[in-house]
Scaffold this motif. Structure first.
Motif, PDB file in Angstrom:
ATOM      1  N   VAL A 111       0.842  -1.204   0.000  1.00  0.00           N
ATOM      2  CA  VAL A 111       0.000   0.000   0.000  1.00  0.00           C
ATOM      3  C   VAL A 111       0.875   1.251   0.000  1.00  0.00           C
ATOM      4  CG1 VAL A 111      -1.599   1.346   1.417  1.00  0.00           C
ATOM      5  CG2 VAL A 111      -2.011  -1.084   1.032  1.00  0.00           C
ATOM      6  N   ASP A 112       1.966   1.222   0.762  1.00  0.00           N
ATOM      7  CA  ASP A 112       2.892   2.362   0.777  1.00  0.00           C
ATOM      8  C   ASP A 112       3.400   2.670  -0.628  1.00  0.00           C
ATOM      9  OD1 ASP A 112       2.661   2.665   3.513  1.00  0.00           O
ATOM     10  OD2 ASP A 112       4.477   1.510   3.962  1.00  0.00           O
ATOM     11  N   VAL A 113       3.721   1.604  -1.371  1.00  0.00           N
ATOM     12  CA  VAL A 113       4.238   1.791  -2.728  1.00  0.00           C
ATOM     13  C   VAL A 113       3.164   2.412  -3.620  1.00  0.00           C
ATOM     14  CG1 VAL A 113       5.155   0.631  -4.771  1.00  0.00           C
ATOM     15  CG2 VAL A 113       5.870  -0.106  -2.493  1.00  0.00           C
ATOM     16  N   VAL A 114       1.939   1.895  -3.539  1.00  0.00           N
ATOM     17  CA  VAL A 114       0.846   2.408  -4.377  1.00  0.00           C
ATOM     18  C   VAL A 114       0.606   3.886  -4.097  1.00  0.00           C
ATOM     19  CG1 VAL A 114      -1.598   2.182  -4.955  1.00  0.00           C
ATOM     20  CG2 VAL A 114      -0.231   0.126  -4.506  1.00  0.00           C
ATOM     21  N   VAL A 115       0.542   4.248  -2.829  1.00  0.00           N
ATOM     22  CA  VAL A 115       0.305   5.647  -2.468  1.00  0.00           C
ATOM     23  C   VAL A 115       1.466   6.521  -2.929  1.00  0.00           C
ATOM     24  CG1 VAL A 115       0.026   7.244  -0.541  1.00  0.00           C
ATOM     25  CG2 VAL A 115      -1.199   5.068  -0.539  1.00  0.00           C
ATOM     26  N   ALA A 116       2.699   6.046  -2.747  1.00  0.00           N
ATOM     27  CA  ALA A 116       3.869   6.834  -3.150  1.00  0.00           C
ATOM     28  C   ALA A 116       3.865   7.098  -4.646  1.00  0.00           C
ATOM     29  CB  ALA A 116       5.147   6.107  -2.741  1.00  0.00           C
ATOM     30  N   VAL A 117       3.558   6.087  -5.437  1.00  0.00           N
ATOM     31  CA  VAL A 117       3.524   6.262  -6.894  1.00  0.00           C
ATOM     32  C   VAL A 117       2.390   7.207  -7.284  1.00  0.00           C
ATOM     33  CG1 VAL A 117       3.087   5.066  -9.078  1.00  0.00           C
ATOM     34  CG2 VAL A 117       4.651   4.073  -7.400  1.00  0.00           C
ATOM     35  N   SER A 118       1.233   7.081  -6.612  1.00  0.00           N
ATOM     36  CA  SER A 118       0.110   7.958  -6.950  1.00  0.00           C
ATOM     37  C   SER A 118       0.437   9.412  -6.628  1.00  0.00           C
ATOM     38  CB  SER A 118      -1.150   7.513  -6.200  1.00  0.00           C
ATOM     39  OG  SER A 118      -1.159   7.937  -4.854  1.00  0.00           O
ATOM     40  N   GLU A 119       1.145   9.645  -5.536  1.00  0.00           N
ATOM     41  CA  GLU A 119       1.494  11.017  -5.170  1.00  0.00           C
ATOM     42  C   GLU A 119       2.612  11.565  -6.049  1.00  0.00           C
ATOM     43  OE1 GLU A 119       2.231  10.933  -0.969  1.00  0.00           O
ATOM     44  OE2 GLU A 119       0.082  10.912  -0.478  1.00  0.00           O
ATOM     45  N   LEU A 120       3.480  10.684  -6.519  1.00  0.00           N
ATOM     46  CA  LEU A 120       4.542  11.134  -7.431  1.00  0.00           C
ATOM     47  C   LEU A 120       3.944  11.645  -8.735  1.00  0.00           C
ATOM     48  CD1 LEU A 120       7.555  11.388  -8.241  1.00  0.00           C
ATOM     49  CD2 LEU A 120       7.383   9.031  -9.088  1.00  0.00           C
ATOM     50  N   ILE A 121       3.032  10.869  -9.336  1.00  0.00           N
ATOM     51  CA  ILE A 121       2.456  11.274 -10.615  1.00  0.00           C
ATOM     52  C   ILE A 121       1.583  12.518 -10.443  1.00  0.00           C
ATOM     53  CG2 ILE A 121       0.356   9.854 -10.478  1.00  0.00           C
ATOM     54  CD1 ILE A 121       2.404  10.166 -13.669  1.00  0.00           C
ATOM     55  N   ALA A 122       0.954  12.662  -9.258  1.00  0.00           N
ATOM     56  CA  ALA A 122       0.100  13.826  -9.023  1.00  0.00           C
ATOM     57  C   ALA A 122       0.904  15.082  -8.732  1.00  0.00           C
ATOM     58  CB  ALA A 122      -0.860  13.545  -7.869  1.00  0.00           C
ATOM     59  N   GLY A 123       2.099  14.918  -8.160  1.00  0.00           N
ATOM     60  CA  GLY A 123       2.867  16.079  -7.747  1.00  0.00           C
ATOM     61  C   GLY A 123       3.961  16.510  -8.692  1.00  0.00           C
ATOM     62  N   ARG A 124       4.302  15.645  -9.647  1.00  0.00           N
ATOM     63  CA  ARG A 124       5.385  15.973 -10.584  1.00  0.00           C
ATOM     64  C   ARG A 124       4.825  16.137 -11.993  1.00  0.00           C
ATOM     65  NH1 ARG A 124      10.949  14.948  -9.028  1.00  0.00           N
ATOM     66  NH2 ARG A 124      11.367  15.419 -11.220  1.00  0.00           N
ATOM     67  N   ALA A 125       4.679  17.362 -12.431  1.00  0.00           N
ATOM     68  CA  ALA A 125       4.130  17.622 -13.762  1.00  0.00           C
ATOM     69  C   ALA A 125       5.054  17.158 -14.873  1.00  0.00           C
ATOM     70  CB  ALA A 125       3.844  19.115 -13.914  1.00  0.00           C
ATOM     71  N   ASP A 126       6.335  16.910 -14.559  1.00  0.00           N
ATOM     72  CA  ASP A 126       7.278  16.462 -15.581  1.00  0.00           C
ATOM     73  C   ASP A 126       7.286  14.950 -15.740  1.00  0.00           C
ATOM     74  OD1 ASP A 126       8.300  16.195 -13.030  1.00  0.00           O
ATOM     75  OD2 ASP A 126      10.377  16.555 -13.615  1.00  0.00           O
ATOM     76  N   VAL A 127       6.471  14.243 -14.964  1.00  0.00           N
ATOM     77  CA  VAL A 127       6.388  12.790 -15.065  1.00  0.00           C
ATOM     78  C   VAL A 127       5.098  12.416 -15.782  1.00  0.00           C
ATOM     79  CG1 VAL A 127       6.208  10.619 -13.786  1.00  0.00           C
ATOM     80  CG2 VAL A 127       7.776  12.404 -13.005  1.00  0.00           C
ATOM     81  N   ALA A 128       5.238  11.693 -16.895  1.00  0.00           N
ATOM     82  CA  ALA A 128       4.071  11.300 -17.679  1.00  0.00           C
ATOM     83  C   ALA A 128       3.585   9.908 -17.332  1.00  0.00           C
ATOM     84  CB  ALA A 128       4.391  11.361 -19.172  1.00  0.00           C
ATOM     85  N   GLU A 129       4.509   9.010 -16.997  1.00  0.00           N
ATOM     86  CA  GLU A 129       4.130   7.625 -16.743  1.00  0.00           C
ATOM     87  C   GLU A 129       5.150   6.977 -15.821  1.00  0.00           C
ATOM     88  OE1 GLU A 129       3.257   3.434 -19.179  1.00  0.00           O
ATOM     89  OE2 GLU A 129       3.842   5.254 -20.259  1.00  0.00           O
ATOM     90  N   VAL A 130       4.649   6.124 -14.938  1.00  0.00           N
ATOM     91  CA  VAL A 130       5.503   5.350 -14.039  1.00  0.00           C
ATOM     92  C   VAL A 130       5.030   3.911 -14.100  1.00  0.00           C
ATOM     93  CG1 VAL A 130       6.268   5.003 -11.659  1.00  0.00           C
ATOM     94  CG2 VAL A 130       5.786   7.316 -12.474  1.00  0.00           C
ATOM     95  N   GLU A 131       5.991   2.992 -14.131  1.00  0.00           N
ATOM     96  CA  GLU A 131       5.610   1.584 -14.031  1.00  0.00           C
ATOM     97  C   GLU A 131       6.655   0.825 -13.231  1.00  0.00           C
ATOM     98  OE1 GLU A 131       5.507  -2.164 -16.929  1.00  0.00           O
ATOM     99  OE2 GLU A 131       4.070  -0.601 -17.501  1.00  0.00           O
TER     100      GLU A 131
END
Length: 684
Positions: A634-654
């Protein structure tokens, strides 16, 4: 006053292109406008006619005796922009254009905005407002509590007609068409304080400003006005998503469903399903749970209903002993007093049974909805002497539903009879198809649940850890966000021997080509390298085949009882960042076992996503394996969701896979795609 008030109750209306020709749009708009002439002044414009529908017609807008509040255009495409320019020059605040085939939409938009006017359309079917008695559309409408907002006028009209056939009228109808100015989100927001509207039917093919749309849907939910959405999957969002790897695992409908869950709306599949659900929602108490009690006067119909309910996600649960005893006292010895209840002919011997048995079941400790299936509704039609008795039972069912505050729904073999009309008047929805009845119950239940919400806001952050090139850069970016990776070192291009670089790592290790995505396809990852010779040989082989690029040597995760999970995120063109979890590893695309929500997500939402996976049992121990550390995942899921929401220079994470064991979660491959030419890759 709001900007759209002029489309509710204008003081004056002009129809440009008004005509006596019943085959033309101008006739329908003119006739509709006249239906409200006791509420407003109505003017007609037609350069080739002096009268229309027995009233004077004017050659142009400029020759009207006043500047109208609202002008409806039913003119050829080539005439629309000049006509709008003339209206704007006069100061007309509201414009409606049903015209299709406009060659230069941008020019039309500029003409509208030049003077601050508002335009609904073009390429639309018109609008209708029941309390304002405003009718400027093709077709006829019955007043009622359902608002219909549709990108397709024809689909919207079909929804309105299906709802009317079920006894539900329309409070407001807006065909938004091309949405060159007024869009669906603004129309929806305008319904929040539209007192006559109690529920909303929405058809969209594209979503534009997804944030504004979500705000409007959330406001409607807060106002107690449920929204039923009909859409299609072959959208721009689907085509955009398919260009990325994560997008290939999801669809546009996945994103739309996530948006609906966030704000408490529900998506349906067809206009008929929407109309069916609307009449149930508008006539009954909320369906607060999944439990449904089924009563049938045929064992076969009861069995079909039970199977259908289970397929739709409803629960046909066992009845408490006290209820079974009451039913046994009332019914013949051959009756089934389980769920579904088989009346065994008791109904035809005594019609009051059709109300008495549901009365035993309409109990919040027993069920959340009662469905009566079979012949009821047909007795008075087939045996006229029984009509009065059957109607009395219909009214009794209505009283039962009202007193118990529980939905009672009837699937009747009859469609339009005096009894089915009595049922609908008493607040009991009727259906001629048991699947339609049960699907409406299931949809109403989904509407009664609490929305997931959209997660806590994440403030945009800068690139303290930049989006770079390669798996190593992806590790640094995600590691700074809180994702844990195995220990690793980078092997620079041109390194002769990787052994000395990787001397501090514990064997076995994994060798990865830093720059390649989906390494398995290129034989660009070597695992289980236990000694320096194996690492050296694997490195020399990859350099020879792939070239002298940068590589990564990483400690190999050998923990037992591991489950591999995909955690990813991307940006939807309309709704913005989304987060995805699913069955991971090299078979991720084959499994197609994913859950998606809007990002950022809360820990509760992340857990709910994991529970939705078909692979969820693997996380909690399977065939003797130990449960894994779901909290770490769950920590990983939340961290990835906050990364994509907070970094406008990130288009995709996998991250694929994240290896989750009883003692924590490790990401062992990563792909990050940045904007502005930045493309960070890694993965297996």
């Amino acid at each position: 006053m709001t900007a759209l008030d002029v489309f509710r109750a204008p003081r004056s209306v002009a129809v440009v292109g008004a005509t006596d020709n019943t085959a033309k749009w101008g006739h329908w708009l003119a006739r509709g406008a006249l239906s409200g002439r006791h509420r407003r002044r109505v003017h007609f414009v037609n350069a080739r006619a002096t009268t229309v529908l027995g009233r004077p017609s004017h050659p142009s807008l400029e020759t009207l005796p006043e500047v109208p509040d609202l002008v409806a255009f039913a003119v050829p495409a080539a005439s629309l922009t000049p006509g709008v320019e003339a209206a704007v020059a006069l100061g007309v605040p509201g414009l409606l254009a049903v015209t299709s085939g406009v060659r230069d939409p941008a020019a039309l938009t500029r003409a509208v905005r030049a003077g601050g006017s508002r335009l609904v359309g073009p390429n639309c079917l018109g609008l209708y407002d029941a309390p304002g008695e405003l009718e400027l559309a093709w077709g006829r409408f019955t007043a009622g509590p359902l608002a219909v907002v549709s990108q397709s006028g024809q689909v919207g009209l079909e929804i309105a007609q299906l709802a009317a056939a079920g006894g539900v009228g329309v409070s407001r109808f807006v065909s938004v068409g091309s949405q060159l100015d007024v869009g669906a989100a603004e129309v929806l927001a305008d319904l929040v304080d539209h007192d006559t509207t109690r529920a909303v039917a929405l058809y969209l093919e594209s979503y534009g400003d997804g944030a504004a749309l979500l705000d409007a849907l959330a406001a409607l939910r807060d106002a107690g006005k449920p929204v039923l959405l009909l859409t299609v999957g072959a959208s721009t969002a689907a085509r955009e998503a398919a260009r990325s790897h994560t997008g290939a695992l999801t669809s546009a409908l996945d994103v739309v469903d996530a948006a609906c869950r966030a704000v408490g709306a529900v998506r349906v599949d067809t206009p008929a399903q929407l109309a069916d659900a609307a009449r149930l929602v508008l006539r009954t108490a909320p369906v607060r749970g999944r439990r449904v009690a089924i009563v049938a006067d045929s064992g076969g119909q009861g069995a079909v209903a039970a199977d259908t309910a289970a397929r739709l996600g409803l629960e046909v649960s066992a009845l408490p002993p006290r209820v079974r005893e009451r039913l046994a006292d009332r019914l013949p010895s051959g009756a089934c007093v389980a769920n579904p209840v088989d009346l065994d002919g008791a109904g035809e011997r005594d019609l009051s049974t059709y109300a008495a048995v549901p009365g035993c079941l309409a109990d919040p400790e027993v069920a959340d909805a009662v469905v009566l299936s079979g012949y009821f509704g047909s007795y008075g039609r087939d045996i006229p002497a029984q009509q009065e008795t059957e109607s009395a039972v219909a009214r009794a069912l209505g009283r039962l539903a009202a007193e118990r505050e529980m939905p009672v729904v009837v699937h009747s073999m009859a469609e339009h009879t005096a009894t089915t009309r009595e049922l609908r008047a008493a607040g009991v929805p009727t259906f001629t198809d048991v699947e339609a009845a049960l699907r409406a119950v299931a949809t109403a239940h989904r509407l009664s649940g609490e929305p997931l919400g959209r997660g806590r806001p994440v403030a945009p952050v800068g690139g303290a850890v930049p989006v770079g090139d390669g798996y190593g850069a992806a590790r640094r970016l995600l590691g700074a966000a809180g994702v844990v990776f195995p220990r690793a070192v980078e092997v620079p291009p041109g390194t002769a021997d990787p052994v000395s670089v990787a001397a501090g790592l514990s064997a076995p290790v994994v060798l990865k080509a830093d720059w390649l995505a989906h390494k398995t396809e290129h034989a660009a990852v070597a695992t289980g390298l236990w000694d320096p010779g194996a690492l050296r040989a694997a490195y020399e082989d990859m350099v020879a085949r792939l070239g002298p690029h940068r590589f990564v040597v990483e400690e190999m995760d050998r923990r037992p009882d591991v489950v591999e999970v995909l955690v990813a995120a991307r940006r939807d063109p309309s709704f913005g960042p989304v987060v995805v979890v699913g069955a991971g590893g090299v078979r991720a695309e084959l499994a197609q076992d994913i859950a998606l929500e809007l990002a950022p997500c809360s820990r509760a939402t992340a857990r709910a996503m994991l529970r939705r996976l078909r692979a969820a049992p693997l996380l909690h121990g399977w065939r003797g394996r130990r449960p894994v550390d779901v909290s770490a995942l769950v920590d990983v899921v939340v961290a990835v969701s906050e990364l994509i929401a907070g970094r406008a220079d990130v288009a995709e994470v996998e991250l694929n896979p994240v290896r989750v064991a009883p003692d924590g979660a490790l990401a062992v491959d990563a792909l990050v795609t940045g904007y502005a030419g930045t493309d960070v890759r890694g993965g297996s």
